[in-house]
Enzyme design. Sequence first.
Site, short mmCIF file in Angstrom:
data_model
loop_
_atom_site.label_atom_id
_atom_site.label_comp_id
_atom_site.label_asym_id
_atom_site.label_seq_id
_atom_site.Cartn_x
_atom_site.Cartn_y
_atom_site.Cartn_z
N ALA A 188 -6.95 5.57 9.50
CA ALA A 188 -7.79 6.74 9.22
C ALA A 188 -8.83 7.00 10.31
CB ALA A 188 -8.48 6.56 7.86
N ARG A 194 1.54 16.01 6.92
CA ARG A 194 0.75 15.60 5.75
C ARG A 194 -0.48 16.51 5.59
NH1 ARG A 194 -0.12 9.32 5.90
NH2 ARG A 194 -0.76 9.76 3.74
N ARG A 205 0.83 -1.21 0.00
CA ARG A 205 0.00 0.00 0.00
C ARG A 205 0.87 1.27 0.00
NH1 ARG A 205 -2.71 2.47 5.48
NH2 ARG A 205 -3.85 4.13 4.43
N TYR A 228 4.41 4.66 3.13
CA TYR A 228 4.46 3.73 4.26
C TYR A 228 5.60 2.72 4.19
CZ TYR A 228 -0.14 5.75 5.10
OH TYR A 228 -1.16 6.63 5.33
C1 DQA Z 1 -1.41 6.15 9.47
C2 DQA Z 1 -1.71 7.62 9.12
C3 DQA Z 1 -3.19 7.81 8.81
O1 DQA Z 1 -3.45 9.16 8.47
C4 DQA Z 1 -3.62 6.93 7.66
O2 DQA Z 1 -5.00 7.05 7.45
C5 DQA Z 1 -3.22 5.51 7.85
C6 DQA Z 1 -1.89 5.21 8.37
C7 DQA Z 1 0.11 5.93 9.66
O3 DQA Z 1 0.46 4.90 10.24
O4 DQA Z 1 0.93 6.73 9.21
O5 DQA Z 1 -3.95 4.60 7.51
O6 DQA Z 1 -2.05 5.84 10.69
#
Ligand code: DQA
Length: 147
Positions: free
Chosen positions: A76, A106, A17, A22
Amino acid sequence: MNILLLNGPNLNLLGTRQTDVYGGTTLDEIEQNAIEHAKALGFELTCLQSNHEGVLIDAIHDARTHAKGIILNAGAFTHTSVALMDAISSVKLPVVEVHLSNIHAREAFRHKSFIAPVALGQIAGFGPNSYILAIDALTSHLKAPDR
Ligand code: DQA
């Protein structure tokens, strides 16, 4: 002593993903490293991931019966879920909020966390190492809560 590592929506897809955001580490690798790191510190860590808000809420409630604290990446739901915030307030277990990315660097909608006001603290922006830092933070708190 037991701690719970809880991961929320879409984190099951880590490794494939949005790897530019990430990275390429899978959730399974993160969980295995977390289990080993916690074990070396004298803690047993159990892991759960769900894409469903209610399952995460149930897991927070159930943690009262088997865990002394929780590490939570709510994905999220971090930015939307009053229900998760209330669940954390209700169980009175220490929770360390964790994010792979630096949510504050972000989009503006990611700057708001419903978890942060009820968490012991937040660790964000260190990729998979965020989870290791969260274990260090939670376990040192559990060993010496007043420090
Ligand atoms: C997240 C950051 C969140 O904004 C995002 O929706 C995710 C991953 C992170 O680990 O950086 O799903 O939690």
